[in-house]
Design a protein around this motif. Sequence first.
Motif, PDB file in Angstrom:
ATOM      1  N   HIS A  86       1.536   5.967   3.073  1.00  0.00           N
ATOM      2  CA  HIS A  86       1.050   5.083   2.000  1.00  0.00           C
ATOM      3  C   HIS A  86       0.144   3.996   2.589  1.00  0.00           C
ATOM      4  N   LYS A  89       8.311   0.530  -4.592  1.00  0.00           N
ATOM      5  CA  LYS A  89       7.902  -0.417  -3.547  1.00  0.00           C
ATOM      6  C   LYS A  89       9.033  -1.431  -3.289  1.00  0.00           C
ATOM      7  N   GLY A 129      -2.982  -0.889  -7.739  1.00  0.00           N
ATOM      8  CA  GLY A 129      -2.611  -2.202  -8.277  1.00  0.00           C
ATOM      9  C   GLY A 129      -3.778  -3.040  -8.793  1.00  0.00           C
TER      10      GLY A 129
END
Length: 245
Positions: A94, A8, A169
């Motif tokens: 994504h 990322k 996450g």
Amino acid sequence: MYFIANWKMHGNLNSINSIDRVIKLSRISKYKKVRIIYCPPYTILGNFVKKTKSSKIIIGAQNCHYRENYGSFTGSINAKMIKDIGAKFIILGHSENRFTGDTNKIINLKVKSSINENLKVIFCFGENFDQRKKSKTFQVIKKQISAGLKNIKKKQNIIFAYEPVWSIGTGMILNSENLEKQILNIKNYIKKKLKIPNPKVLYGGSVNPKNIKNFKNIKSLDGFLIGGASQKSINFIDIIKKMIN
Ligand code: PGA
């Protein structure tokens, strides 16, 4: 089995040597069959390509502009440029990019331009919390796959990453029974809809050294797309070892 590191918006020139241990691991015969792919940010893609040149580690990008040709798109990077720098894979679809404006149609254009450049596409899809609560998971997944991959050639160059948005996450993961069912349903849908005989489907969302054992017995799973836990080589290696040993 694929282990894909999605860095990322993390990493800089100083981070490059941190993957030395992973390069070393990739040379051990036991791990020769493991496919390790690093997707660092654009700024260090070229450095990663050089760094991993004499190893089995492959480099991928995290996104691209939907335009295939060069043009006046300030701040953008197209699939040609990614190919040119030596990357072989690209993450598309994504949820973090869907969230900032990538529609199924835009993703479809991105996939087409990447496939035209002979990049291998890691195609991400998955439901958010609200869709899950409303039992719309499979409906959403089907739409993302069918619209995102409409009229795509060289479908054998696509691998799939199921990433429930609520799991990314957050530390939350699906229990292994449900995940196994989900992966099988997804594979059946891809086989039927896209006529890919043996699709590779990965899982992504909060995979870490502590929870990796939950995935060990899921036979239908072909690997993982790993964000946070891939940034430290020690954690990434731990995950690979626990899955393979
Ligand atoms: P995470 O990210 O492992 O940090 O949840 C996964 C991803 O977004 O690809």
